[in-house]
Motif scaffolding. Structure first.
Motif, mmCIF file in Angstrom:
data_model
loop_
_atom_site.group_PDB
_atom_site.id
_atom_site.type_symbol
_atom_site.label_atom_id
_atom_site.label_comp_id
_atom_site.label_asym_id
_atom_site.label_seq_id
_atom_site.Cartn_x
_atom_site.Cartn_y
_atom_site.Cartn_z
ATOM 1 N N LYS A 183 -28.583 -5.539 -34.847
ATOM 2 C CA LYS A 183 -29.709 -5.978 -34.033
ATOM 3 C C LYS A 183 -29.154 -6.104 -32.779
ATOM 4 O O LYS A 183 -27.887 -6.108 -32.289
ATOM 5 C CB LYS A 183 -29.949 -7.577 -34.403
ATOM 6 N N ASN A 184 -30.048 -5.919 -31.593
ATOM 7 C CA ASN A 184 -29.691 -5.980 -30.047
ATOM 8 C C ASN A 184 -28.718 -4.847 -29.709
ATOM 9 O O ASN A 184 -27.931 -4.888 -28.834
ATOM 10 C CB ASN A 184 -28.831 -7.369 -29.641
ATOM 11 N N LYS A 185 -28.790 -3.770 -30.553
ATOM 12 C CA LYS A 185 -27.764 -2.726 -30.450
ATOM 13 C C LYS A 185 -26.505 -2.900 -30.591
ATOM 14 O O LYS A 185 -25.557 -1.972 -29.954
ATOM 15 C CB LYS A 185 -28.391 -1.676 -29.001
ATOM 16 N N ASN A 186 -26.005 -3.923 -31.055
ATOM 17 C CA ASN A 186 -24.653 -4.173 -31.191
ATOM 18 C C ASN A 186 -24.080 -3.154 -32.367
ATOM 19 O O ASN A 186 -24.708 -3.257 -33.344
ATOM 20 C CB ASN A 186 -24.203 -5.735 -31.608
ATOM 21 N N ILE A 187 -22.673 -2.819 -32.063
ATOM 22 C CA ILE A 187 -22.282 -1.861 -33.238
ATOM 23 C C ILE A 187 -21.422 -2.766 -34.154
ATOM 24 O O ILE A 187 -20.456 -3.702 -33.601
ATOM 25 C CB ILE A 187 -21.470 -0.666 -32.474
ATOM 26 N N ILE A 188 -21.924 -2.750 -35.472
ATOM 27 C CA ILE A 188 -21.169 -3.635 -36.328
ATOM 28 C C ILE A 188 -20.349 -2.799 -37.216
ATOM 29 O O ILE A 188 -19.457 -3.359 -37.893
ATOM 30 C CB ILE A 188 -22.234 -4.309 -37.295
ATOM 31 N N GLY A 189 -20.159 -1.191 -36.955
ATOM 32 C CA GLY A 189 -19.296 -0.605 -37.668
ATOM 33 C C GLY A 189 -19.174 0.855 -37.069
ATOM 34 O O GLY A 189 -19.870 1.336 -36.602
ATOM 35 N N PHE A 190 -18.071 1.418 -37.564
ATOM 36 C CA PHE A 190 -18.005 2.740 -37.295
ATOM 37 C C PHE A 190 -16.958 3.568 -38.092
ATOM 38 O O PHE A 190 -16.268 3.015 -38.917
ATOM 39 C CB PHE A 190 -17.388 2.953 -35.710
ATOM 40 N N VAL A 191 -17.248 4.912 -38.057
ATOM 41 C CA VAL A 191 -16.218 5.706 -38.865
ATOM 42 C C VAL A 191 -16.172 6.942 -38.187
ATOM 43 O O VAL A 191 -17.194 7.544 -37.278
ATOM 44 C CB VAL A 191 -16.958 6.244 -40.211
ATOM 45 N N THR A 192 -14.904 7.276 -38.023
ATOM 46 C CA THR A 192 -14.623 8.994 -37.265
ATOM 47 C C THR A 192 -13.811 9.828 -38.321
ATOM 48 O O THR A 192 -13.208 9.099 -39.103
ATOM 49 C CB THR A 192 -13.666 8.563 -36.187
ATOM 50 N N SER A 193 -13.990 10.921 -37.690
ATOM 51 C CA SER A 193 -13.579 12.152 -38.699
ATOM 52 C C SER A 193 -13.171 13.416 -37.868
ATOM 53 O O SER A 193 -13.708 13.597 -37.000
ATOM 54 C CB SER A 193 -14.436 12.341 -40.054
ATOM 55 N N GLU A 194 -12.506 14.127 -38.746
ATOM 56 C CA GLU A 194 -12.075 15.537 -38.065
ATOM 57 C C GLU A 194 -12.180 16.585 -39.258
ATOM 58 O O GLU A 194 -12.123 16.286 -40.576
ATOM 59 C CB GLU A 194 -10.719 15.610 -37.606
ATOM 60 N N LEU A 195 -12.526 17.628 -39.180
ATOM 61 C CA LEU A 195 -12.558 18.881 -40.079
ATOM 62 C C LEU A 195 -11.118 19.517 -39.799
ATOM 63 O O LEU A 195 -10.752 19.925 -38.774
ATOM 64 C CB LEU A 195 -13.641 19.833 -39.712
ATOM 65 N N TRP A 196 -10.549 19.496 -41.001
ATOM 66 C CA TRP A 196 -9.243 20.189 -41.215
ATOM 67 C C TRP A 196 -9.358 21.529 -41.938
ATOM 68 O O TRP A 196 -10.236 21.890 -42.830
ATOM 69 C CB TRP A 196 -8.147 19.432 -41.565
ATOM 70 N N ASP A 197 -8.424 22.609 -41.794
ATOM 71 C CA ASP A 197 -8.287 23.791 -42.826
ATOM 72 C C ASP A 197 -7.851 22.841 -43.988
ATOM 73 O O ASP A 197 -7.092 22.274 -43.898
ATOM 74 C CB ASP A 197 -7.413 24.681 -42.041
ATOM 75 N N VAL A 198 -8.447 23.602 -44.951
ATOM 76 C CA VAL A 198 -7.706 23.189 -46.495
ATOM 77 C C VAL A 198 -6.514 23.799 -46.577
ATOM 78 O O VAL A 198 -6.444 25.165 -46.518
ATOM 79 C CB VAL A 198 -8.728 23.471 -47.585
ATOM 80 N N ILE A 199 -5.521 23.194 -46.606
ATOM 81 C CA ILE A 199 -4.218 23.825 -46.973
ATOM 82 C C ILE A 199 -3.602 23.251 -48.353
ATOM 83 O O ILE A 199 -4.060 22.018 -48.489
ATOM 84 C CB ILE A 199 -3.000 23.972 -46.027
#
Length: 181
Positions: free
Chosen positions: A55-71
């Motif tokens: 509500k009210n455009k409040n951010i209640i959570g986040f997730v961040t990520s990256e793409l890596w080469d599979v090694i």
């Protein structure tokens, strides 16, 4: 219980202050990542950063990520897991391993399904858009509810980094968990 009055969307640089407030309220001083790290994640891979807007455009959570080469897991693989690492040195748009670099849910919304919701929304999006083959993350050995979420979603422990997390109440091992898709 997750309510319908939320929006999950890509994060933008305009969200950085709210993301940082969640970071500060979710993690001990010794393991918080800095604003520059989040700004770099948004600049380099905005597609891999989601927020839950309440509500009210409040951010209640986040997730961040990256793409890596599979090694294949080896000593160099485990060096990638440093806090505040330089995203530009590990992220590649052609990568097939999704690294979940951070996830946080506001304390008022924890244990209600929001973490699971945004976590799986990101993974599903990355499977469809980038054809990822694996997902990895690192979690503290003393974060029982986070480990439970990852185990429930099919992740397995593959390695431990001694005293990776320097928390206010001590140093804790980091558990690298991975799920092959």
């Amino acid at each position: 219980m997750v309510k319908d009055d939320i929006i999950i969307r890509n994060a933008s640089i305009e969200d950085i202050d709210q993301i940082m407030n969640l970071e500060i309220n979710s993690f001990d001083t010794g393991i918080r990542e800095v604003k520059k790290t989040y700004a770099d994640r948004l600049k380099i891979f905005e597609d891999g950063c989601l927020v839950i807007e309440g509500k009210n455009k409040n951010i209640i959570g986040f997730v961040t990520s990256e793409l890596w080469d599979v090694i294949k897991e080896n000593k160099d693989y485990y060096k990638k897991f440093d806090l505040n690492h330089d995203v530009s040195k590990v992220h590649t748009d052609e990568g097939k391993e999704l690294y979940i670099s951070s996830i946080a849910i506001s304390k008022d919304y924890q244990h209600k399904g929001y973490g699971n919701l945004i976590f799986n929304k990101l993974i599903d999006k990355m499977i469809l858009k980038y054809g990822i083959e694996a997902v990895s993350l690192i979690v503290s050995e003393n974060w029982a509810s986070a480990r439970k979420l990852y185990n429930r979603n099919g992740f397995s422990e593959i390695y431990r980094i001694e005293e990776f997390f320097n928390c206010n109440d001590g140093k804790f091992n980091g558990i690298i968990m991975k799920k092959e898709l």
